[in-house]
Design a protein around this motif. Structure first.
Motif, PDB file in Angstrom:
ATOM      1  N   GLY A  81     -23.616  -9.578 -55.411  1.00 58.58           N
ATOM      2  CA  GLY A  81     -23.448 -10.778 -56.213  1.00 58.58           C
ATOM      3  C   GLY A  81     -22.164 -11.503 -55.853  1.00 58.58           C
ATOM      4  N   GLN A  82     -22.131 -12.803 -56.145  1.00 61.00           N
ATOM      5  CA  GLN A  82     -20.971 -13.610 -55.786  1.00 61.00           C
ATOM      6  C   GLN A  82     -19.693 -13.108 -56.455  1.00 61.00           C
ATOM      7  OE1 GLN A  82     -20.818 -15.836 -53.487  1.00 61.00           O
ATOM      8  NE2 GLN A  82     -18.750 -16.609 -53.838  1.00 61.00           N
ATOM      9  N   ALA A  83     -19.789 -12.702 -57.727  1.00 64.21           N
ATOM     10  CA  ALA A  83     -18.599 -12.222 -58.438  1.00 64.21           C
ATOM     11  C   ALA A  83     -18.041 -10.965 -57.783  1.00 64.21           C
ATOM     12  CB  ALA A  83     -18.931 -11.961 -59.908  1.00 64.21           C
ATOM     13  N   ASP A  84     -18.912 -10.051 -57.374  1.00 61.12           N
ATOM     14  CA  ASP A  84     -18.451  -8.833 -56.713  1.00 61.12           C
ATOM     15  C   ASP A  84     -17.848  -9.145 -55.342  1.00 61.12           C
ATOM     16  OD1 ASP A  84     -19.003  -6.940 -58.667  1.00 61.12           O
ATOM     17  OD2 ASP A  84     -21.054  -6.622 -57.985  1.00 61.12           O
ATOM     18  N   MET A  85     -18.449 -10.090 -54.631  1.00 60.85           N
ATOM     19  CA  MET A  85     -17.911 -10.437 -53.311  1.00 60.85           C
ATOM     20  C   MET A  85     -16.533 -11.074 -53.446  1.00 60.85           C
ATOM     21  SD  MET A  85     -18.938  -9.867 -50.280  1.00 60.85           S
ATOM     22  CE  MET A  85     -17.520  -9.791 -49.179  1.00 60.85           C
ATOM     23  N   GLU A  86     -16.359 -11.904 -54.437  1.00 60.99           N
ATOM     24  CA  GLU A  86     -15.051 -12.525 -54.646  1.00 60.99           C
ATOM     25  C   GLU A  86     -14.014 -11.492 -55.094  1.00 60.99           C
ATOM     26  OE1 GLU A  86     -15.443 -15.974 -57.125  1.00 60.99           O
ATOM     27  OE2 GLU A  86     -16.612 -17.067 -55.606  1.00 60.99           O
TER      28      GLU A  86
END
Length: 216
Positions: free
Chosen positions: A24-29
């Motif tokens: 997910g985008q939040a985890d990647m960030e």
């Protein structure tokens, strides 16, 4: 076992990821933020993170990484760049902006000149024989990479650090897809593959701490 130690034990060099699972985008960030917050000499932060989650580009990258399967099976492939010496001259916009952040008046050009020159002088005379500012900058990359690998493991995300690649071929792909990339300004430190494991790894093998440590 505390959470950090759990993460360090969880992390391994994942060679094949589950292609059906995406980060997910939040985890990647969260992972990238761990890189951003990493320490660097003089706070120069010489890294730039190129995040590839486009399957077509990953397929093009795979032959440049000696056909390693994790390049295409991972969710996100991160090429960690480092800034070369032309970013660290007295006229360099990057160096001037970097040192200005720590000055009482970020618009004081005389103070920026002095701070930039101090940095340049230090590395002209303070590096070990044979080392260059490019070497220093590349070494800083590895600090950010290690933190991103650990941050991923903390979130239960697998990873693999890839140092085996054909440098010139990756440069060609970056020039193709990243207009702001210049081989004169950036070098390639490491590539990092992130995703979710298909199977459990073998037990982690490490030397005992007493074999690795000397107290003086």
């Amino acid at each position: 076992m505390d959470q950090l130690t759990q993460a360090l034990n969880f992390r391994h060099a994942c060679k094949k990821f589950d292609e059906t699972k995406k980060i997910g985008q939040a985890d990647m960030e969260y992972i990238l933020e761990a890189g951003r917050l990493s320490p660097s000499s003089f706070g120069i932060e010489p890294w730039h993170f190129v995040v590839v989650n486009n399957d077509k580009i990953k397929r093009e990258l795979r032959p440049a990484c000696y056909n390693q399967e994790q390049v295409t099976s991972c969710s996100h492939f991160v090429i960690v760049l480092y800034r070369k010496a032309n970013n660290f001259t007295l006229q360099s916009e990057y160096l001037r902006r970097t040192v200005a952040r720590g000055l009482p008046n970020a618009n004081d050009q005389t103070a920026i000149d002095a701070a930039s020159q101090y940095f340049i002088n230090f590395y002209e005379h303070g590096l070990a024989d044979g080392l260059t500012i490019n070497h220093l900058s590349e070494m800083q990359d590895y600090l950010a990479c290690a933190n991103m690998l650990t941050a991923a493991a903390y979130r239960g995300i697998d990873s693999c650090a890839i140092g085996g690649f054909e440098y010139d071929k990756i440069v060609q792909l970056l020039e193709k897809y990243m207009p702001q990339f210049s081989a004169e300004s950036y070098g390639i430190g490491l590539c990092l593959a992130f995703g979710y494991r298909l199977k459990e790894p073998t037990a982690k093998i490490r030397w005992p701490l007493e074999d690795l440590t000397t107290y003086l």
